[in-house]
Design an enzyme around this catalytic site. Structure first.
Site, short mmCIF file in Angstrom:
data_model
loop_
_atom_site.label_atom_id
_atom_site.label_comp_id
_atom_site.label_asym_id
_atom_site.label_seq_id
_atom_site.Cartn_x
_atom_site.Cartn_y
_atom_site.Cartn_z
N CYS A 137 0.84 -1.20 0.00
CA CYS A 137 0.00 0.00 0.00
C CYS A 137 0.87 1.25 0.00
O CYS A 137 1.41 1.65 1.04
CB CYS A 137 -0.90 0.00 1.24
SG CYS A 137 -1.87 1.50 1.42
N CYS A 140 -0.31 4.05 2.26
CA CYS A 140 -0.03 3.83 3.69
C CYS A 140 1.43 4.10 4.03
O CYS A 140 1.73 4.66 5.10
CB CYS A 140 -0.37 2.39 4.08
SG CYS A 140 -2.04 1.86 3.64
N ASP A 141 2.34 3.68 3.17
CA ASP A 141 3.75 3.57 3.56
C ASP A 141 4.73 4.43 2.77
O ASP A 141 5.93 4.43 3.07
CB ASP A 141 4.21 2.11 3.45
CG ASP A 141 3.41 1.19 4.36
OD1 ASP A 141 2.92 1.68 5.39
OD2 ASP A 141 3.26 0.01 4.03
#
Length: 337
Positions: A137, A140-141
């Site tokens: 993701c 997300c990261d």
């Protein structure tokens, strides 16, 4: 029938929330077991430019929040937890059971909208370095890999989107695909190629991910798809974007699926092989997998459930009937006439 819902919706995302909206507006007071990662895969998406009604685009999490808020406005109830087991009746008009840990819920109809999850490569080091150099993701990261060399594995639209998003953070993005040709749409491929810090590396496939000397020192071991030659590439981290698989484990053995695990439905409807059980979204669709098509199938599932409730007589259930392992057998047992 006491303590029995009209509709239980398992899952969220465009399909689940649209099914909730339509059934709540039909005064069916649906219960949505939306999971911990409510909102589905769009919670992990950045700009959504192709959803009708948003000419300037919208962020995936914002879009999903709007979906949820609208369903809640009309009376949908939510449990932000995972459904852990189901017991689905074979009898028209029967009652279905859904377990959420130790809690038990019953309903006359169930809409399955669990969606799909990211596929994994299954190579050495992938699981061991998950969350520590291997991710699925970018939304997300990505911020963790600022100014690093970042690898993206995949050849479809998702891989292009991940690469373009990561290019805003990393000093270079290496997009690895096992073939020279890409499955991505022409416009997405052109956008990715137009970004100066995205490098295309084909035809290669990762065979392992290894720890390097430091927090952002990882090694991707690649194999040339034609010659078999091996090459090690130093990276800060890798993002896997090779597709999805349906989250159908919870209904395995009860609902008919295809060889890939996607739920089979009757023609253009959302009816499954169990009466009163309907399926929608990416759990069914392995062709289009778009937010708008998922929302459309959520609408179909809601209407199918509404019509089923209208046309199917209830099976009487004695008061105090136990739920759990014995419930399905007792509800399905022959009744005295």
């Amino acid at each position: 029938m006491a303590d029995v819902e009209n509709v239980i919706i398992i899952g969220s995302g465009p399909a689940g929330y649209t099914a909730a909206l339509y059934t709540s507006r039909a005064n069916l007071n649906p219960l949505v077991i939306e999971g911990f990662m409510w909102g589905g895969l769009l919670q992990q998406t950045t700009d959504v430019e192709n959803y009708p009604g948003f000419p300037d685009g919208i962020m995936g999490p914002e879009l999903m929040t709007k979906f949820r808020d609208q369903a809640e406005k009309f009376g949908s109830k939510f449990i932000t937890d995972q459904a852990t087991a189901v017991e689905l009746s074979d009898e028209p008009g029967g009652v279905h059971t859904v377990h959420v840990g130790s809690d038990v819920y019953r309903a006359r109809t169930v809409v399955l909208a669990m969606g799909a999850e990211h596929k994994k490569l299954g190579v050495p080091g992938e699981e061991e370095l998950s969350g520590a150099g291997v991710s699925y993701c970018a939304t997300c990261d990505a911020a963790f890999f600022k100014d690093q060399v970042i690898m993206v594995v995949g050849g479809g639209d998702s891989a292009m989107e991940e690469a373009m998003f990561l290019a805003k953070f990393g000093r270079k993005v290496v997009l690895v695909h096992r073939r020279d040709e890409f499955r991505a749409s022409k416009i997405m491929l052109e956008r990715a190629r137009a970004m100066e810090n995205i490098e295309f590396k084909t035809p290669y496939a990762p065979t392992a991910f290894l720890e390097g000397d430091g927090a952002f020192k990882r090694i991707a071991r690649l194999r040339h798809s034609e010659t078999g030659e091996s090459e090690d590439v130093e990276i800060g981290g890798a993002f896997i974007a090779i597709g999805h698989m349906p989250q159908s484990e919870i209904i395995a053995g009860q609902i008919e699926t295809d060889e890939e695990g996607y739920v089979k439905v009757d023609g253009r409807s959302t009816r499954t092989n169990k009466p009163g059980v309907f399926a929608a979204g990416d759990l069914v669709d392995h062709t289009y997998r778009q937010a708008i098509t998922a929302a459309g199938s959520g609408t179909q599932a809601a209407l199918d459930a509404e019509w089923y409730l209208r046309d199917t007589p209830e099976v009487p259930t004695p008061e105090g009937l136990p739920v759990g392992d014995l419930a399905k057998a007792q509800w399905a047992a022959p009744r005295a006439t």
